[in-house]
Every structure is written in C-alpha cells, then in structure tokens.
Design an enzyme around this catalytic site. Structure first.
Site, mmCIF file in Angstrom:
data_model
loop_
_atom_site.group_PDB
_atom_site.id
_atom_site.type_symbol
_atom_site.label_atom_id
_atom_site.label_comp_id
_atom_site.label_asym_id
_atom_site.label_seq_id
_atom_site.Cartn_x
_atom_site.Cartn_y
_atom_site.Cartn_z
ATOM 1 N N LYS A 1 -38.585 1.166 0.750
ATOM 2 C CA LYS A 1 -39.986 -0.485 0.510
ATOM 3 C C LYS A 1 -40.830 -0.170 2.414
ATOM 4 O O LYS A 1 -41.930 -0.658 1.812
ATOM 5 C CB LYS A 1 -39.672 -1.490 0.412
ATOM 6 C CG LYS A 1 -38.975 -1.522 -1.002
ATOM 7 C CD LYS A 1 -38.474 -2.433 -2.101
ATOM 8 C CE LYS A 1 -38.504 -2.792 -3.567
ATOM 9 N NZ LYS A 1 -38.021 -4.180 -4.350
ATOM 10 N N ASP B 1 -43.390 -8.214 -6.204
ATOM 11 C CA ASP B 1 -41.834 -9.052 -6.305
ATOM 12 C C ASP B 1 -42.437 -10.363 -6.233
ATOM 13 O O ASP B 1 -41.328 -11.204 -7.225
ATOM 14 C CB ASP B 1 -41.306 -8.132 -5.287
ATOM 15 C CG ASP B 1 -40.231 -6.560 -6.017
ATOM 16 O OD1 ASP B 1 -40.010 -6.528 -6.526
ATOM 17 O OD2 ASP B 1 -39.616 -6.691 -4.599
HETATM 18 P P1 NAP Z 1 -31.106 -7.541 1.856
HETATM 19 O O1 NAP Z 1 -32.682 -7.638 2.026
HETATM 20 O O2 NAP Z 1 -30.359 -6.128 2.110
HETATM 21 O O3 NAP Z 1 -30.672 -8.283 2.292
HETATM 22 C C1 NAP Z 1 -29.864 -9.439 1.983
HETATM 23 C C2 NAP Z 1 -29.482 -10.764 2.385
HETATM 24 O O4 NAP Z 1 -28.856 -11.254 1.370
HETATM 25 C C3 NAP Z 1 -29.784 -11.666 3.414
HETATM 26 O O5 NAP Z 1 -30.457 -12.769 3.822
HETATM 27 C C4 NAP Z 1 -28.407 -12.031 4.253
HETATM 28 O O6 NAP Z 1 -27.680 -12.274 5.068
HETATM 29 C C5 NAP Z 1 -27.387 -11.945 2.892
HETATM 30 N N1 NAP Z 1 -26.379 -11.533 2.486
HETATM 31 C C6 NAP Z 1 -25.503 -11.186 2.886
HETATM 32 N N2 NAP Z 1 -23.715 -10.740 2.153
HETATM 33 C C7 NAP Z 1 -24.292 -11.734 2.341
HETATM 34 C C8 NAP Z 1 -22.896 -12.831 2.946
HETATM 35 N N3 NAP Z 1 -21.556 -12.636 2.499
HETATM 36 N N4 NAP Z 1 -22.928 -14.342 3.066
HETATM 37 C C9 NAP Z 1 -24.205 -14.987 2.842
HETATM 38 N N5 NAP Z 1 -25.441 -13.836 3.317
HETATM 39 C C10 NAP Z 1 -25.631 -12.597 3.058
HETATM 40 O O7 NAP Z 1 -31.231 -7.396 -0.106
HETATM 41 P P2 NAP Z 1 -32.758 -7.424 -1.292
HETATM 42 O O8 NAP Z 1 -32.913 -5.943 -1.257
HETATM 43 O O9 NAP Z 1 -33.395 -8.657 0.142
HETATM 44 O O10 NAP Z 1 -31.517 -8.112 -2.271
HETATM 45 C C11 NAP Z 1 -31.560 -9.068 -2.375
HETATM 46 C C12 NAP Z 1 -30.564 -9.766 -3.815
HETATM 47 O O11 NAP Z 1 -31.915 -9.094 -4.603
HETATM 48 C C13 NAP Z 1 -29.636 -8.335 -4.253
HETATM 49 O O12 NAP Z 1 -29.288 -8.951 -4.918
HETATM 50 C C14 NAP Z 1 -31.189 -7.327 -4.837
HETATM 51 O O13 NAP Z 1 -29.914 -6.799 -6.358
HETATM 52 C C15 NAP Z 1 -31.442 -8.745 -5.949
HETATM 53 N N6 NAP Z 1 -32.751 -8.079 -6.034
HETATM 54 C C16 NAP Z 1 -33.665 -8.112 -7.357
HETATM 55 C C17 NAP Z 1 -34.812 -8.084 -7.796
HETATM 56 C C18 NAP Z 1 -35.228 -8.190 -9.103
HETATM 57 O O14 NAP Z 1 -35.953 -7.841 -9.286
HETATM 58 N N7 NAP Z 1 -34.691 -9.567 -9.255
HETATM 59 C C19 NAP Z 1 -36.058 -7.580 -6.757
HETATM 60 C C20 NAP Z 1 -34.955 -7.129 -5.300
HETATM 61 C C21 NAP Z 1 -33.813 -7.523 -5.058
HETATM 62 P P3 NAP Z 1 -28.133 -11.537 6.608
HETATM 63 O O15 NAP Z 1 -29.354 -11.879 6.861
HETATM 64 O O16 NAP Z 1 -27.303 -12.711 7.381
HETATM 65 O O17 NAP Z 1 -27.056 -10.382 7.017
#
Ligand code: NAP
Length: 275
Positions: free
Chosen positions: A63, A99
C-alpha cells in the site's frame, strides 16, 4: 481484467466480493488474486499494462510502496500516504485509498455514526486511513491511542485541522478517554486469528457511556474478544466485514468510473459472503 495483489493474497475475500458485484451488474470482467512479493511492483505494473489489467486492489505489503509509482494520486491516498485501489486511465496509473471512506460507510450502515468523541486504538496503516477520514467529519475529539506513542504523534501531525490527539495505550488512559467518547475503533492486530497477543484488560469498555459503539477492523474471527466483551456490556458492535465490503464498492466505482447503487451492492455482497 481486474486483480488484487499482495503477499500473501490467496486468502483474500476481494475476488469473491468483486465477482459478486460484477455478476450482479451484468459485467463480463474477471477479478483474480495475484501474488506479488515485496519489491515486485515495477515488474507487476509493466506486466499489468501488457495484459489488459485496467485496475487492481493492493494489500500487504504494497500500500505504501505504490505511492511513488503512481502517475496521479487521489486526495485520500495523498493524505494517508497509501494506495489500495489503482486504475489505468489513458495509459496512466491513478492511485486511490478507499479504506477510510469504507470505514465511514460501514459505521453509518451499522448505526454507529455520527458519534461524538472517538477512541482509535492503533496507529498503523488502517488507523491512519480511518482517523484521517473521520477527522474530516469533525465529530468532536478523536484520540489515537498507540503502544508506540511516537507513531500516534506522527499520525496526528498529518491532520491539518487538529481534530486528532495522540494518546497512550494503557488501561488507565483508555478508560479516561472512553468516558468522554461514544465510539471505540480497534485498528490494532490484537485479537486477530494468528496474532499471539490479546487485550489484557477490557475494563476501558466500562467507561463508555450507554448507547456507545465498538468497531473492530478485524473480521477473522468474525467476533473478537473485544466485540464479545462490548456486546456483553450492551454496546453496539461491528466487525471489519462491512468496512471491507464498502471499501470494495468504492474501489469498483473507481474501476468503472461511475457511481454504483451502493446499498444494493452491499446486500448482494453480504449474501455472497454468507453462502
Ligand atoms: P499495521 O500497520 O501493522 O498496524 C498494527 C497496529 O497494531 C499498530 O498500531 C501496532 O502498534 C498495533 N499492535 C500490534 N501488536 C500490538 C500489541 N501486542 N499491543 C498493542 N498494539 C499492538 O497493520 P494495519 O494494516 O493497520 O492493520 C491493522 C488491523 O486492521 C489488522 O487486523 C488488519 O487485518 C485490519 N484491517 C482491516 C481492514 C478492513 O477492511 N476491515 C482494512 C485494513 C486493515 P505499534 O505501532 O506499537 O507497533
């Protein structure tokens, strides 16, 4: 031909969602998944032009990497620095991000919007798209709470109107902010299938005023522990599927360059996903 690219991507629900919409619209267009590894975007873009790909969606890990490869960017893609929808227009690649719009439409669909005061959990790619889109609705304060505080600060600095405020992720802070909010949106991986970590403490949900809602962007599992806990407290809940569906509808509008009957398509897709 339309595609979704990523790595991994074969598990993606996008082919099912788009095929259901294309079929409903009577369009003879295919939508297929294509594995493209990190670093493989230049080769893919050349291949796509040569093979009549007129549009594609992008998921992990592409992305952000698509940004410098686009000829033109839509406003939402510029704002979040990420692209999830790409169209070929007169030989030029145009990148969009649907999104945030998909999340807002899902909240409306589930009756969780408008909400005054929003607590966003996480500051990754999804949180950025959601927070920056909701900030434009000016719903009162929006707090971006993240384990890594500096990432929340960086995200909030992208908001030109000062609606977003960075905050910590500890239970005390979350409870304090939830007492001033009507909606919590989980944009972290916590509770997702395959993620080894879970929320350690759900007591922040007790601080939400009655009638508040909780959205989890996760849709595997369909109901996370967070949503179970929220529902047990009588709060409105929504998982990540409606957002996935609405962002796909907005993507198809870009692919086809026309407005579509959004609610009608959403019903078609929800049925296809249940089949
Ligand atoms: P990302 O960029 O990797 O961000 C992950 C986030 O989760 C960061 O803020 C991270 O915090 C936090 N995190 C991870 N492990 C953690 C823990 N153990 N304790 C506290 N915080 C934690 O991922 P993303 O692309 O934003 O996706 C996030 C979620 O949204 C995923 O589950 C994905 O499947 C979902 N999603 C859904 C849609 C939809 O259409 N429904 C679209 C996009 C994404 P740090 O910054 O501290 O690492």
């Amino acid at each position: 031909m339309l595609q979704v690219i990523g790595d991994p991507v074969l598990h993606s629900k996008s082919p099912l969602i788009h095929t259901a919409m294309l079929h409903h619209l009577g369009l003879d267009l295919s939508y297929t998944p294509q594995v493209v590894p990190k670093g493989g975007l230049p080769d893919y873009l050349a291949w796509a032009k040569a093979h009549s790909v007129t549009g594609f969606n992008a998921t992990m890990p592409h992305k952000e990497d698509l940004i410098p490869l686009m000829d033109t960017l839509g406003e939402d893609a510029v704002r979040c620095g990420a692209v999830n929808t790409v169209c070929l227009r007169d030989g030029a690649w145009v990148g969009h991000n649907t999104d945030g719009e998909g999340c807002l439409a899902a909240l409306h669909h589930q009756g969780l919007w408008p909400a005054r005061g929003v607590v966003i959990l996480g500051a990754g790619g999804a949180a950025k798209a959601v927070a920056l889109r909701l900030a434009r609705e000016n719903p009162g304060p929006i707090w971006v709470c993240n384990r890594t505080r500096s990432k929340a600060q960086q995200l909030c600095q992208l908001d030109p109107d000062g609606v977003l405020t960075p905050a910590d992720f500890d239970p005390g802070t979350l409870s304090h902010l939830c007492s001033q909010a009507q909606l919590v949106i989980n944009c972290t991986n916590l509770g997702m299938d395959g993620c080894p970590h879970q929320f350690e403490d759900f007591s922040f949900l007790d601080a939400l005023p009655s009638g508040s809602g909780v959205m989890d962007l996760i849709y595997h599992p369909a109901k996370t522990q967070l949503l179970h806990q929220a529902q047990a407290r009588g709060l409105g809940v929504c998982n990540g599927l409606p957002m996935l569906v609405y962002q796909a509808i907005f993507a198809l509008e870009y692919f086809l360059d026309r407005q579509l009957p959004g609610e009608e398509l959403a019903q078609v897709v929800f049925q296809a996903l249940q089949a």
